[in-house]
Design an enzyme around this catalytic site. Structure first.
Site, PDB file in Angstrom:
ATOM      1  N   GLU B 200       0.640  -1.329   0.104  1.00 55.58           N
ATOM      2  CA  GLU B 200      -0.086  -0.046   0.227  1.00 55.58           C
ATOM      3  C   GLU B 200       0.897   1.274   0.012  1.00 55.58           C
ATOM      4  OE1 GLU B 200      -2.378  -0.203   3.402  1.00 55.58           O
ATOM      5  OE2 GLU B 200      -3.955  -1.177   2.524  1.00 55.58           O
ATOM      6  N   ARG B 292     -14.606  -8.110  16.628  1.00 52.08           N
ATOM      7  CA  ARG B 292     -14.913  -8.386  17.956  1.00 52.08           C
ATOM      8  C   ARG B 292     -14.990  -7.308  18.906  1.00 52.08           C
ATOM      9  NH1 ARG B 292     -10.082  -6.457  19.087  1.00 52.08           N
ATOM     10  NH2 ARG B 292      -8.395  -6.579  17.704  1.00 52.08           N
ATOM     11  N   VAL B 295     -10.302  -3.803  22.905  1.00 52.74           N
ATOM     12  CA  VAL B 295      -9.664  -3.385  24.351  1.00 52.74           C
ATOM     13  C   VAL B 295     -10.110  -1.994  24.535  1.00 52.74           C
ATOM     14  CG1 VAL B 295      -7.572  -3.072  25.482  1.00 52.74           C
ATOM     15  CG2 VAL B 295      -7.600  -4.562  23.511  1.00 52.74           C
ATOM     16  N   ARG B 338      -3.488   2.162  28.512  1.00 55.03           N
ATOM     17  CA  ARG B 338      -3.275   0.605  28.717  1.00 55.03           C
ATOM     18  C   ARG B 338      -1.919   0.462  29.972  1.00 55.03           C
ATOM     19  NH1 ARG B 338      -4.291  -2.617  23.047  1.00 55.03           N
ATOM     20  NH2 ARG B 338      -5.743  -1.393  22.340  1.00 55.03           N
TER      21      ARG B 338
END
Lengths: 70, 453
Positions: B200, B292, B295, B338
């Site tokens: 790309e 899904r 986080v 995180r």
């Protein structure tokens, strides 16, 4: 004679040297896997690999012996 | 609604899912490896089963053992969390074939989005902007050199099956490309069992902005706003926030619309995220789709008031979304960081025993943590030990609250990235809301050596 030790707990992912092989100071000799990361373990001194003290797939603790260099 | 849900995951996300299940009166089944016997998710579930040894291939990725536990316990659905088996189409199909509900999209959709080349083609058909590049696998270095020449350097080499930055490399010229192609192909082959590569055009200093969608089985697709996740190290997110401080209201609307088009085109169901790269002129390009729960889903929950796990359970149970796009308004500003068990400068992992953990408390401060004082952080899994989420009425307020919270966040016994997080969220560029995915590299890389696996 020096013993290359594990810098942290983990699994031995790859052993990059063989017994009898010449290594230089700073060369990667083992790659550990810890927390989904590759951790290269280097020989601090040049010499000949006398003994491989771990096998690929082994779980090892911090400071465990990996490779003996003479 | 389901009576009993098995959670095929560990750590903070397993706890997060258990919490919502409890609130909805659903029983939970936890699975764990020998290394996680003392984990909080094991204590909090209605029932818990050890499914094997610490390495993930012998426990959390062992589909047979997980399905055995599901059958034994009479679970009627499986929530995969994120990571591990969450985007494994084979697992989703095996769950369905076993007569259980997989809490996520159809396995065919997971499969289609798992190949980045296929995903590019599909998104192009859906009319979603993609980065200039090729939609066919590249056989070898010679072919790659020709394609890169056509596109124009710099370009990104990418593995079709890739994730976490593996098999991906920026190359500035033909010499670099020739050096890089085979190595990345081999890495992709060894990590994903698939060495398919594509190229790309490189987008300089992009923002990483993603749109959360919810899609029920009746064709309703509702975008619940965006998250900006531009602060990354080793192509993994570290700080995420909602809304994005970068995009205009006009760009926001276009991105939300594009995400809806994308989800509708592929027949998506359940919660999913469409990731985009956004350039300095606010042009946006499809990057990948995560099929899904993410986080960083809590920042969306904080600004919308939704419980995304609850919505996932309801959609998987065949319920219609109970609101429209217009019903969901974003309020305030949320930021997540995180907390990783790692050296704050080199980003090397730091496994060990947590001898002391003190979490800052206060209004607008939320924790999703995997550990407590006395827990071992083992070398077997991802280094993330928790997430700190703050909510403020404005971004300024959220930033100030986050810095205060990080200053009083205590983890002893292991090293963490808290000093790095604090430096980042108090940096003038972050406070100005203009950080791109290059931030950590520019600010930290000269000091670092760690290689992602």
């Amino acid at each position: 004679m020096t013993i290359v030790k594990a810098s942290m707990a983990g699994t031995v992912w790859k052993i990059l040297v063989k017994e009898g092989e010449q290594v230089t100071a700073g060369q990667d000799v083992v790659i550990l896997e810890s927390m989904k990361m590759e951790i290269p373990i280097v020989a601090e001194e040049a010499g000949t690999v006398k003994r491989i003290m771990a096998a690929e797939g082994d779980f090892i603790d911090e400071a465990n012996d990996l490779v003996e260099i003479g | 609604m389901f009576k009993k849900v098995l959670i095929a995951n560990r750590g903070e996300i397993a706890r997060r899912i258990i919490r919502t299940c409890k609130r909805l009166g659903i029983e939970t089944v936890a699975i764990y490896s020998d290394a996680d016997a003392n984990s909080l998710h094991v204590k909090e579930a209605t029932e818990s089963f050890c499914i094997g040894k610490p390495p993930v291939t012998q426990s959390y990725l062992n589909i047979d053992s997980i399905l055995d536990v599901a059958k034994q316990t009479g679970a009627d659905a499986i929530h995969p969390g994120y990571g591990l088996l969450s985007e494994n189409a084979t697992f989703a199909k095996r769950v369905k074939d076993a007569g259980l509900t997989f809490i996520g999209p159809k396995f065919e959709v997971i499969q289609a989005m798992g190949s980045k080349i296929e995903a590019r083609k599909t998104m192009q058909q859906a009319g979603v902007p993609i980065v200039q590049g090729v939609n066919e696998p590249i056989a070898d270095t010679e072919a790659a050199a020709k394609i890169a020449e056509d596109i124009g350097y710099p370009v990104m080499l990418k593995a079709s099956a890739g994730g976490g930055g593996i098999g991906m490399q920026l190359v500035n010229n033909e010499q670099e490309l020739r050096k890089a192609f085979e190595g990345n192909q081999k890495r992709a082959q060894s990590f994903f069992g698939d060495g398919t590569m594509f190229i790309e055009k490189f987008i300089a200093e992009p923002h990483h902005i993603e749109v959360q969608v919810l899609a029920d089985a009746f064709g309703n697709v509702i975008p619940v706003y965006e998250r900006e996740c531009s602060i990354q190290r080793r192509n993994q997110k570290v700080v995420e926030e909602a809304p994005s401080p970068f995009i205009s209201e006009e760009t926001r609307k276009k991105m939300l619309d594009a995400a809806v088009d994308a989800a509708k085109h592929i027949g998506y169901t359940n919660a999913g995220t469409i990731e985009f790269l956004v350039d300095s002129d606010q042009n946006f390009y499809f990057l990948e789709m995560n099929t899904r729960l993410q986080v960083e889903h809590p920042v969306t929950e904080e600004i919308t008031g939704l419980d995304l796990v609850e919505q996932q359970l309801k959609m998987a149970n065949g319920e219609k979304l109970a609101f429209t796009r217009e019903d969901i308004q974003q309020k305030g500003h949320a930021i997540e960081v995180r907390i990783y068990a790692e050296h704050p400068v080199t980003f090397f992992p730091s496994p060990g025993k947590i001898t002391k953990l003190v979490l800052p408390e206060g209004e607008g401060i939320r924790h999703e943590v995997a550990v407590e004082t006395g827990n071992d952080v083992t070398p077997f899994y991802d280094p993330m030990i928790g997430k700190l989420i703050v909510f403020g009425t404005t971004r300024e307020e959220a930033c100030a609250k986050l810095a205060d919270a990080l200053r009083s966040y205590v983890v002893e016994g292991i090293q963490t990235n808290i000093p790095m997080l604090l430096e980042t969220v108090t940096h003038e560029q972050f406070l100005a809301g203009s950080t791109t995915t290059k931030f950590v590299e520019e600010y930290y890389l000269p000091k670092t050596t760690a290689v992602g696996k």
